[in-house]
Design an enzyme around this catalytic site. Structure first.
Site, PDB file in Angstrom:
ATOM      1  N   GLU A   1      -3.225  11.165   2.705  1.00  0.00           N
ATOM      2  CA  GLU A   1      -4.170  11.001   3.802  1.00  0.00           C
ATOM      3  C   GLU A   1      -4.213  12.337   4.520  1.00  0.00           C
ATOM      4  OE1 GLU A   1      -4.706   6.874   5.593  1.00  0.00           O
ATOM      5  OE2 GLU A   1      -2.539   7.162   5.592  1.00  0.00           O
TER       6      GLU A   1
ATOM      7  N   HIS B   1       3.740   1.672   2.727  1.00  0.00           N
ATOM      8  CA  HIS B   1       3.493   0.517   3.596  1.00  0.00           C
ATOM      9  C   HIS B   1       3.873  -0.763   2.836  1.00  0.00           C
ATOM     10  CE1 HIS B   1       1.004   2.697   6.636  1.00  0.00           C
ATOM     11  NE2 HIS B   1       0.580   3.400   5.596  1.00  0.00           N
TER      12      HIS B   1
ATOM     13  N   GLU C   1       0.844  -1.201   0.000  1.00  0.00           N
ATOM     14  CA  GLU C   1       0.000   0.000   0.000  1.00  0.00           C
ATOM     15  C   GLU C   1       0.876   1.247   0.000  1.00  0.00           C
ATOM     16  OE1 GLU C   1      -2.808   2.269   3.297  1.00  0.00           O
ATOM     17  OE2 GLU C   1      -2.597   0.086   3.393  1.00  0.00           O
TER      18      GLU C   1
ATOM     19  N   ASP D   1       0.296   5.181   0.460  1.00  0.00           N
ATOM     20  CA  ASP D   1      -0.636   6.262   0.775  1.00  0.00           C
ATOM     21  C   ASP D   1      -0.094   7.574   0.218  1.00  0.00           C
ATOM     22  OD1 ASP D   1      -2.345   4.564   2.129  1.00  0.00           O
ATOM     23  OD2 ASP D   1      -1.376   4.879   4.057  1.00  0.00           O
TER      24      ASP D   1
END
Length: 488
Positions: free
Chosen positions: A220, A231, A215, A217
């Protein structure tokens, strides 16, 4: 760290939503053009579209209205196995407006709550980008490339998270003989949080597996704080974890090595009226720089800059008090120092491999009953109080909260729009970035008859650095770490 499994469960119980098998009618996907860009040919529009996660679709008995799911999972009578679900159940097109999703041109607005006949409901939608054919997810291959998008967070209070991120989902959404709809109905979700849901990669999750995958991001944020976080996971693509293994650091890096300007000591950079003014829209650009400048090299740095009102704004500079003085990007040393799990899972190298294979682009809006989003915007991470993010408070005070994303462009570094070549300033720094070549952390340069010198706060040394090493008077070059020296 998107984690909407709790939210999805609540929405399913309220709106009778869940996933299913047969799909006799195409979904009401939303046209959402994106652009693929090159430095030589400019940006070419792609006729992509948005599909909502299949947990937001009604799954019911074929030619009937009996739900194939319950508030606690699937119906054991109608949908106990994959074969039973396929034989007994069908999925219906979603009501995107009713789910808080409104698209116009190349922008989409997503609302946390919807109101119907005076009743406010928690929508919290999550959507994915489909390819132009509409049968699979568009796979964004971003290693050695960049991605830009517009965002408006003005209507996101403390505790909200308007997220735009990448997950290494299957391009087909787990399509198989019992799940012919697959990606076209938004199936197959996974992320680094390894959440356990009713469905696993398009199948009934009878084993209670957590859906894990790499993942990234990209965004956010709310109007008070923002974070950029990789991640990595220990495998290449979606797989399942169970029991205690879902919480193991050997599976996925759940925390990630995030770059949050506020948490890194630059508290006047992002927010209302600040350097990046969250009361107005802006463009976010993220670059994935490799060791050799190619799309097959090793990911060594994740860079960020913004464009607002025609002005290019370099990323925030971490303060010396944070322990990362002068850092403006995510590098391997930064990851290792901020997050112990990153190194054990391959860090940026693993993340880069996933970016090279291709990842699915996801939009979502959510809040958090458990932690009130404190990890993003409270305490050391942001200016919000520890209770401001209580969803009950948000619903009472800001039932119209929403986020708008638009103008998604991706391609060669330097091809998607504004280039970081003009100065931007905050109360503590003036910084110019030059991020179109794969050197080291962005820096400011000036020239004089005696050769190039570096300005106050600029980088002047470090492993892999190739810029000016002499500081303008009266500043001197001071080492912050082996990878970064700064004119102070």
């Amino acid at each position: 760290m998107p984690n909407q499994y709790i939210t999805l469960t609540a929405a399913a119980a309220l709106l009778h939503l869940a996933g299913a098998q047969q799909a006799p009618t195409p979904d009401n996907v939303v046209p959402f053009p994106t652009w693929k860009c090159t430095t030589s040919g400019g940006c070419v529009e792609q006729q992509t579209s948005i599909v909502v996660d299949w947990a937001y679709h009604w799954i019911h008995q074929i030619n009937g209205s009996t739900s194939c799911t319950t508030s606690s999972g699937v119906s054991s009578t109608l949908c106990g196995t994959e074969a039973e679900c396929f034989a007994n159940c069908e999925i219906s097109p979603a009501n995107y407006t009713g789910l808080g999703i409104s698209a116009s041109g190349s922008s989409v607005t997503m609302s946390q709550y919807t109101t119907n006949a005076g009743t406010v409901s928690n929508a919290s939608p999550r959507t994915y980008i489909l390819n132009p054919a509409g049968d699979e997810y568009e796979m964004f291959q971003l290693l050695g490339k960049e991605i830009s998008f517009d965002v408006n967070v003005a209507n996101l209070p403390c505790g909200e998270n308007g997220a735009l991120y990448l997950s290494e989902m299957s391009a087909t959404g787990g399509r198989n003989q019992y799940n012919p709809a697959g990606a076209s109905y938004g199936s197959g979700y996974c992320d680094a949080q390894c959440g356990t849901g009713t469905w696993f990669n398009g199948s009934v999750n009878t084993a209670g597996l957590g859906a894990c995958c790499n993942e990234m991001d990209l965004w956010e944020a709310n109007s008070k704080a923002t974070a950029l976080t990789p991640h990595p996971c220990s495998v290449n693509s979606i797989y399942g974890c169970s029991g205690s293994s879902c919480g193991s650091s050997g599976v996925c890096d759940k925390n990630g090595c995030g770059f949050n300007p506020y948490a890194l000591g630059n508290q006047s950079y992002y927010g209302s009226g600040l350097t990046v003014d969250t009361t107005q829209p802006f463009t976010v650009t993220t670059q994935f720089v490799t060791s050799d400048g190619t799309t097959t090299g090793t990911l060594t740095e994740i860079r960020r800059f913004y464009t607002q009102n025609g002005k290019v704004i370099g990323n925030a500079v971490a303060s010396s008090s944070s322990g990362f003085g002068g850092d403006t990007s995510i590098t391997e040393p930064f990851c290792t120092a901020t997050d112990g799990a990153a190194g054990t899972l391959g860090g940026l190298t693993t993340m880069g491999e996933a970016l090279g294979r291709g990842m699915v682009l996801i939009f979502s809006i959510w809040n958090d009953n458990g932690q009130f989003m404190n990890w993003l915007d409270s305490g050391n991470s942001g200016p919000c109080s520890s209770t401001a993010g209580n969803p009950a408070t948000i619903q009472a005070n800001d039932p119209g909260t929403s986020v708008t994303f638009g103008n998604v462009k991706w391609g060669d570094i330097g091809s998607t729009g504004g280039k970081p070549v003009s100065s931007s300033s905050s109360s503590t720094i003036t910084k110019t970035t030059t991020a179109t070549t794969p050197t080291s952390t962005a820096h400011t340069t000036t020239t004089s008859p005696s050769g190039p010198t570096q300005t106050h706060w600029g980088q002047c040394g470090g492993i892999g650095y190739g810029g000016p090493t002499v500081c303008a008077s009266p500043y001197t070059c001071q080492m912050q770490n082996p990878y970064y020296s700064q004119c102070l």
